[in-house]
Design a protein around this motif. Structure first.
Motif, mmCIF file in Angstrom:
data_model
loop_
_atom_site.group_PDB
_atom_site.id
_atom_site.type_symbol
_atom_site.label_atom_id
_atom_site.label_comp_id
_atom_site.label_asym_id
_atom_site.label_seq_id
_atom_site.Cartn_x
_atom_site.Cartn_y
_atom_site.Cartn_z
ATOM 1 N N GLU A 1 -1.313 -11.181 -12.190
ATOM 2 C CA GLU A 1 -1.736 -9.844 -11.760
ATOM 3 C C GLU A 1 -1.011 -8.751 -12.557
ATOM 4 O O GLU A 1 -1.600 -7.746 -12.946
ATOM 5 C CB GLU A 1 -1.469 -9.674 -10.252
ATOM 6 C CG GLU A 1 -2.428 -8.672 -9.634
ATOM 7 C CD GLU A 1 -2.125 -8.367 -8.172
ATOM 8 O OE1 GLU A 1 -2.209 -7.190 -7.809
ATOM 9 O OE2 GLU A 1 -1.809 -9.303 -7.409
ATOM 10 N N VAL B 1 -2.676 -5.785 -14.873
ATOM 11 C CA VAL B 1 -2.417 -4.344 -14.718
ATOM 12 C C VAL B 1 -1.966 -3.739 -16.054
ATOM 13 O O VAL B 1 -2.407 -2.653 -16.439
ATOM 14 C CB VAL B 1 -1.354 -4.095 -13.605
ATOM 15 C CG1 VAL B 1 -0.916 -2.643 -13.583
ATOM 16 C CG2 VAL B 1 -1.906 -4.483 -12.249
ATOM 17 N N LEU C 1 5.526 -5.884 -10.450
ATOM 18 C CA LEU C 1 4.171 -5.447 -10.102
ATOM 19 C C LEU C 1 4.219 -4.289 -9.106
ATOM 20 O O LEU C 1 3.495 -3.284 -9.255
ATOM 21 C CB LEU C 1 3.400 -6.638 -9.511
ATOM 22 C CG LEU C 1 1.939 -6.443 -9.183
ATOM 23 C CD1 LEU C 1 1.138 -6.053 -10.429
ATOM 24 C CD2 LEU C 1 1.353 -7.730 -8.573
ATOM 25 N N LYS D 1 2.833 -0.569 -9.982
ATOM 26 C CA LYS D 1 1.793 0.039 -9.134
ATOM 27 C C LYS D 1 2.280 1.374 -8.592
ATOM 28 O O LYS D 1 1.520 2.335 -8.519
ATOM 29 C CB LYS D 1 1.426 -0.901 -7.979
ATOM 30 C CG LYS D 1 0.504 -2.026 -8.416
ATOM 31 C CD LYS D 1 0.076 -2.843 -7.214
ATOM 32 C CE LYS D 1 -0.931 -3.919 -7.613
ATOM 33 N NZ LYS D 1 -1.134 -4.881 -6.531
ATOM 34 N N SER D 2 3.542 1.443 -8.204
ATOM 35 C CA SER D 2 4.067 2.706 -7.689
ATOM 36 C C SER D 2 4.084 3.766 -8.801
ATOM 37 O O SER D 2 3.721 4.923 -8.575
ATOM 38 C CB SER D 2 5.464 2.494 -7.099
ATOM 39 O OG SER D 2 6.014 3.730 -6.736
ATOM 40 N N ASN E 1 0.481 4.859 -9.195
ATOM 41 C CA ASN E 1 -0.273 5.430 -8.066
ATOM 42 C C ASN E 1 0.448 6.499 -7.261
ATOM 43 O O ASN E 1 -0.181 7.204 -6.475
ATOM 44 C CB ASN E 1 -0.702 4.307 -7.100
ATOM 45 C CG ASN E 1 -1.539 3.264 -7.813
ATOM 46 O OD1 ASN E 1 -2.279 3.592 -8.740
ATOM 47 N ND2 ASN E 1 -1.388 2.015 -7.423
#
Ligand SMILES: Cc1ncc(COP(=O)(O)O)c(C=O)c1O
Length: 385
Positions: A72, A76, A280, A284-285, A288
């Motif tokens: 994953e 990304v 990950l 992502k933080s 986003n």
């Protein structure tokens, strides 16, 4: 322990956001950020949660198997960059090792055995292993470790003429930091990187960008190359990618995939499920939660404040950098200022003797920046010119 680091005489025991505390309970605002690593700050609950949950499921199984967090994370990174493929390792140096191995093998397979020379920049920093040391254009870091690996050619950064003359049939790649970090926070001249890209394309030479220090949002974009209207063939990441977890990554275009088939390269710990689950969550933080925009805004705010200081104090010769990778060039050694800042509760560091470097967590706010600026203002006022 070997005394390989010029350590400050404090022992840090805990951290929270942009602040850390020593064993005596003294608080510091952290503008070192683990040297451009702790993008989400200290004790990030996002990171703790991801690590805790993954630690109960699967910590390590070797790269003989797929794991969900690793796959994953690769997805990304690919979706948000120029790249199609990712190789995971444990550090920036290892990512650069992988990049240079990939470039050499690809070029030899495509153009023949002569094609192996890597052009690198004076004043660059690519790591401390023998190959990355060979690629590093700083004598003081290399002293005593020769003989180095063959096949590196050193040229000045920001000089397209020199790059053109350094190219012949033996050159396979150019490696550079889009903004030189350890070299003193040195920005590329406008259109320099476009020029390098063009020359590489013309001669079918691979462009390797070392984004170990500048990548992952620090400059106000996810990757520094995105500011300059170019795309590399290979890029390396580490530092802020893991917010302190040991990870490195080498990203490349699809065309280079076959060069690294089974058995060609590897790493026992590279991208374990535990580490990649944490990474990950960090990535992502960053993507986003608005931290990259914050780096851009706070970087501009901070830089303007530093420019104001420059106008007041002639000891400051230059203000450099982009986003939250900023440097103040002084007319003298900056060690005393670093030490005084520490006494007054601020962690900063000094590189190349005269450049104060600021690479704080990307979550930093105006309050912390203002406090540091006031502290620097006081210190500079006290210094006799
Ligand atoms: C641009 C750059 N490349 C590579 C490295 C080496 O990374 P590591 O210390 O993780 O091996 C560094 C470390 O400072 C760096 O700044």
């Amino acid at each position: 322990m070997f005394q390989t680091y010029k350590r400050s005489p404090i022992t840090l025991v805990k951290g929270d956001g942009c602040r850390v505390w020593d064993e005596n309970g003294k608080e510091y605002i952290d503008f070192v950020g683990g040297i451009a690593v702790c993008a989400l700050g200290h004790s990030s609950p996002i990171l703790s949660k991801a690590l805790w949950e993954q630690s109960k499921k699967l910590v390590h199984v070797s790269n003989l198997f797929y794991t969900q967090p690793q796959t994953e994370l690769a997805q990304v990174l690919v979706e948000n960059s120029f790249a199609d493929r990712v190789f995971f390792c444990n550090s920036g140096a290892e990512a650069n090792e992988a990049a240079m191995k990939l470039a050499r093998r690809y070029s030899k397979e495509k153009f023949g055995p002569e094609r192996h020379v890597i052009i690198t920049m004076d004043n660059s920093f690519h790591g401390r292993t023998m190959a990355t040391l060979s690629a590093t254009g700083q004598e003081k870091i290399r002293t005593g470790f020769d003989p180095f690996l063959e096949g590196f050619r050193y040229i000045p950064f920001n000089d397209l003429g020199n790059l053109k003359s350094a190219i012949d049939g033996s050159v396979c790649a150019v490696i550079l930091e889009p903004i030189q970090g350890e070299g003193g926070v040195v920005l590329p001249e406008p259109d320099y990187l476009k020029g390098v890209r063009e020359i590489c394309r013309e001669h079918e030479i691979l462009l390797l960008l070392d984004e170990v220090q500048v990548g992952m949002g620090r400059t106000g974009r996810l990757f520094a190359y995105q500011h300059f209207g170019i795309k590399p063939d290979i890029m390396t990441l580490a530092k802020a990618l893991g917010n302190g977890l040991p990870i490195g990554a080498m990203l490349a275009k699809e065309e280079l995939t076959d060069t690294f088939g089974p058995g060609s390269h590897g790493s026992t710990f590279g991208g374990t499920p535990l580490i990649t689950a944490g990474v990950l969550a960090v990535v992502k933080s960053l993507l986003n939660d608005g931290w990259i925009e914050n780096a851009r805004e706070m970087g501009d705010y901070f830089k303007n404040k530093l420019i104001n200081l420059q106008q007041k104090y002639s000891i400051i010769k230059d203000v450099r950098g982009l986003g939250l990778m900023l440097g103040l060039l002084l007319d003298r050694d900056g060690t005393d200022i670093v030490n005084t800042c520490m006494e007054r509760g601020f962690l900063i560091n000094c590189i190349q003797e005269r450049v104060l470097r600021f690479v704080p967590p990307l979550i930093i706010g105006k309050v912390e920046i203002d406090l540091l600026i006031n502290c620097l203002d006081e210190i500079l006022k006290e210094i006799k010119i």
